[in-house]
Design an enzyme around this catalytic site. Structure first.
Site, mmCIF file in Angstrom:
data_model
loop_
_atom_site.group_PDB
_atom_site.id
_atom_site.type_symbol
_atom_site.label_atom_id
_atom_site.label_comp_id
_atom_site.label_asym_id
_atom_site.label_seq_id
_atom_site.Cartn_x
_atom_site.Cartn_y
_atom_site.Cartn_z
ATOM 1 N N ARG A 53 -41.384 -10.948 49.003
ATOM 2 C CA ARG A 53 -40.238 -11.822 49.269
ATOM 3 C C ARG A 53 -39.915 -12.794 48.123
ATOM 4 N NH1 ARG A 53 -38.796 -13.268 54.463
ATOM 5 N NH2 ARG A 53 -40.802 -12.433 55.162
ATOM 6 N N CYS B 179 -22.137 -3.939 69.696
ATOM 7 C CA CYS B 179 -22.128 -4.307 71.122
ATOM 8 C C CYS B 179 -23.472 -4.854 71.558
ATOM 9 C CB CYS B 179 -21.757 -3.088 71.951
ATOM 10 S SG CYS B 179 -20.181 -2.425 71.465
ATOM 11 N N GLU B 180 -23.858 -5.996 71.042
ATOM 12 C CA GLU B 180 -25.107 -6.672 71.403
ATOM 13 C C GLU B 180 -24.856 -8.160 71.202
ATOM 14 O OE1 GLU B 180 -28.465 -5.380 71.741
ATOM 15 O OE2 GLU B 180 -28.086 -3.287 71.233
HETATM 16 C C1 LIG Z 1 -50.203 -5.698 52.882
HETATM 17 C C2 LIG Z 1 -49.020 -6.507 52.467
HETATM 18 N N1 LIG Z 1 -49.002 -7.000 51.204
HETATM 19 C C3 LIG Z 1 -47.960 -7.732 50.758
HETATM 20 C C4 LIG Z 1 -46.881 -8.017 51.573
HETATM 21 C C5 LIG Z 1 -45.754 -8.825 51.004
HETATM 22 O O1 LIG Z 1 -45.546 -10.000 51.689
HETATM 23 P P1 LIG Z 1 -44.450 -11.028 51.161
HETATM 24 O O2 LIG Z 1 -43.181 -10.284 50.990
HETATM 25 O O3 LIG Z 1 -44.369 -12.045 52.227
HETATM 26 O O4 LIG Z 1 -44.947 -11.577 49.872
HETATM 27 C C6 LIG Z 1 -46.863 -7.532 52.886
HETATM 28 C C7 LIG Z 1 -45.745 -7.850 53.773
HETATM 29 O O5 LIG Z 1 -45.881 -8.275 54.884
HETATM 30 C C8 LIG Z 1 -47.966 -6.743 53.336
HETATM 31 O O6 LIG Z 1 -47.982 -6.241 54.577
#
Ligand SMILES: Cc1ncc(COP(=O)(O)O)c(C=O)c1O
Length: 430
Positions: A282, A351-352
Site C-alpha cells: 500500500r 443495485c446495492e
Molecule cells: C503476506 C503479506 N505481505 C505483505 C502485504 C502487504 O501489505 P501492505 O500493502 O499493507 O503493505 C500483505 C497484504 O496484506 C500480505 O498479506
C-alpha cells in the site's frame, strides 16, 4: 527558457487537478471513465522515500504485488530495483512477465496448492513462506519427490491485534494466518531435520494499514526473541521477513511515520546476524493512483443529495468492504458552494445500497459530465475490480514522463459475453 518541472503526483493548479503535469480532465476525455490513473513519478518517489528512510541494518524491499499488479507498475518496480512478494501462481506469472527473477521472489500465502508449490520449487523461488504444519509436510514431500531443496521460512503468528480494520488484521490467533510461536519451534526442527528443506528463517505479517509503529515493534521483538532461541538451539536462521502493513493516511495522502518504522527495525535488529526483508504494498502505490469518474446526474433525496457517477463498487470496493474513506474531489473546481448545500452521497449505478464511493461529503453543485477524482486509489483498488452487474472493468492509465499511456486493454461487452458458454442442449436449433 527552460520550462519548470511539473510537480510530482497529483496537484492542483488554476482550479484544475493534474497528475505529473497532465490535466486529469484530458485523461478522462481521451481514455473515458471510469478510469484508474497512476503516476509513475509518485510511485518512484514512494519507493525512494521508503528506501531513504531505512537505516542500518537495511532490509530488502519486496513489493507486495497484490496491492497493484498491473504489469506496467510491476515493470516500474523492477526498474526501481525492488524485489517482490507473491501469493499465487498468477502473481508469479505476472512477476516473471515484468522481468523479476525467481531469486527475487518471496512466495507467501495460507493455501498454496500442490501445483503452485511445485512451480515455486521447480523454478527455485528465493523463499517460500510456509504458514502451517500441513504445508510444511506437503513441502517436504514435494521437495523429496522432486529432488530439490527449496528455501522455506516459517510465517509466525505473534498474536498481535494490529491492523487498520478487522478485515485487514492478520496477526492474531483468531485469524487463519501464520503459526503460533509455541508450535513453530517443533516445525522449524522438522524442516531443519528433513534433509530436503533449507530453513530460510522466519516471516511475520501482522496486517495492513497500520499507523501505530509500536505494533510492528512488538511483533518484531517476539520474532527476534524466537529467532535467537532457534539459533542458540543450533539451527540456521539466515533471514527474517518483517512483513508489510505500513499505513497511509487517506485523509491527506501522507504515510505512517517511516522514520519511526525504520527506527524500530534498527533498534530491534542492529548488530543481529539476520538478513532482513520487508513486504510493503500500500505505502508504495496508494497515493500514486486515483479513480476518475463522471457524474451521470444528481438526485435530490429527502434530506441529502445523491451524486450518481459512472464508477461503482465493482470498480472500487474498498469503501463498502472496509468502510474505507477516499477523498473525492471535482477535477475542475468552479464555484465553491459546498458549504451552502446539503452533504452528498457519491454513489454508483449498481443495485446495492452498499454501492457508494463516499457518504455525506461536502460537495459543490455538480452537473452531468463533471469529472470527479477518487483519490488514494493506487492500492487494493483496480486489483479488486469485478464485472458485477455486467459492468466492464475500468481502464488503467499510467502517466510516465509527462505522457499518459493506457496500461490495460479496455474491456468490451463482447469480452464479457464471450467468456460465457451456453451448453449445446440449451442452444436454439439453427
Ligand atoms: C503476506 C503479506 N505481505 C505483505 C502485504 C502487504 O501489505 P501492505 O500493502 O499493507 O503493505 C500483505 C497484504 O496484506 C500480505 O498479506
Amino acid at each position: 527558457m527552460t520550462r519548470p518541472k511539473p510537480a510530482i503526483g497529483f496537484h492542483r493548479q488554476d482550479n484544475q487537478l493534474y497528475v505529473d503535469g497532465v490535466a486529469l480532465c484530458d485523461i478522462a476525455d481521451n481514455f473515458g471513465t471510469p478510469c484508474y490513473v497512476y503516476s509513475a513519478a509518485a510511485i518512484t518517489q514512494a519507493v525512494q522515500n521508503l528506501t531513504a528512510a531505512l537505516t542500518e541494518p537495511k532490509p530488502k524491499i519486496h513489493y507486495a504485488v497484490k496491492a497493484n499488479s498491473n504489469l506496467a507498475v510491476l515493470r516500474l518496480m523492477q526498474r526501481l530495483g525492488v524485489h517482490v512478494d507473491l501469493v499465487s501462481a498468477g502473481e508469479y506469472a505476472r512477476a516473471c512477465a515484468a522481468g523479476f527473477t525467481p531469486a527475487q521472489m518471496v512466495f507467501s500465502g495460507i493455501g498454496k496448492t500442490d501445483a503452485e508449490l511445485r512451480e515455486a520449487i521447480a523454478n527455485n523461488i528465493g523463499q517460500i513462506n510456509a504458514e502451517s504444519a500441513p504445508e510444511v509436510k506437503r513441502l517436504i514431500a514435494l521437495a523429496s519427490e522432486m529432488g530439490a531443496r527449496p528455501a522455506v521460512a516459517l510465517r509466525i503468528n505473534p498474536d498481535s491485534q494490529a491492523g487498520g480494520h478487522a478485515k485487514l488484521s492478520t496477526g492474531s490467533h483468531q485469524t487463519k494466518f501464520g503459526i503460533p510461536l509455541d508450535e513453530a519451534a517443533t516445525l522449524y526442527k522438522t524442516m531443519a531435520e528433513s534433509g530436503t528443506i533449507q530453513p530460510a528463517g522466519l516471516a511475520v505479517h501482522i496486517g495492513s494499514q497500520i499507523m501505530e509503529m509500536d505494533d510492528f515493534a512488538e511483533a518484531w521483538q517476539k520474532m527476534r526473541g524466537f529467532a535467537d532461541a532457534l539459533r542458540e538451539a543450533g539451527y540456521e536462521v539466515p533471514k527474517l521477513d518483517l512483513g508489510g502493513g505500513i499505513g497511509v493516511n487517506y485523509n491527506d495522502g501522507t504515510t505512517a511515520d517511516l522514520k519511526t518504522f525504520a527506527g524500530a527495525i534498527t533498534q530491534i535488529f542492529a548488530d543481529s546476524p539476520y538478513q532482513l526483508a520487508i513486504e510493503p504494498g500500500r505505502v508504495l502505490v496508494a497515493e500514486a493512483g486515483c479513480l476518475l469518474a463522471r457524474v451521470i446526474h444528481t438526485k435530490e433525496g429527502v434530506d441529502k443529495r445523491f451524486i450518481i457517477i459512472d464508477a461503482a463498487m465493482n470498480d472500487l470496493i474498498r469503501p463498502t468492504l472496509y468502510e474505507a474513506y477516499h477523498r473525492i474531489e471535482p477535477v475542475r473546481e468552479s464555484v465553491d458552494d459546498a458549504d451552502t448545500l446539503p452533504p452528498a452521497d457519491i454513489v454508483g449505478p449498481i443495485c446495492e445500497t452498499g454501492d457508494y464511493l463516499g457518504l455525506a461529503r461536502p460537495m459543490p453543485a455538480l452537473e452531468t459530465g463533471d469529472v470527479l477524482a477518487v483519490r488514494s486509489a493506487g492500492a487494493y483498488s483496480a486489483v479488486m475490480r469485478s464485472n458485477y452487474n455486467s459492468r466492464v472493468m475500468a481502464a488503467e492509465v499510467l502517466v510516465l514522463d509527462g505522457a499518459a499511456h493506457r496500461i490495460s486493454k479496455p474491456q468490451t461487452l463482447d469480452d464479457l459475453l464471450g467468456a460465457d458458454i451456453i451448453p449445446p442442449a440449451l442452444r436454439d436449433e439453427t
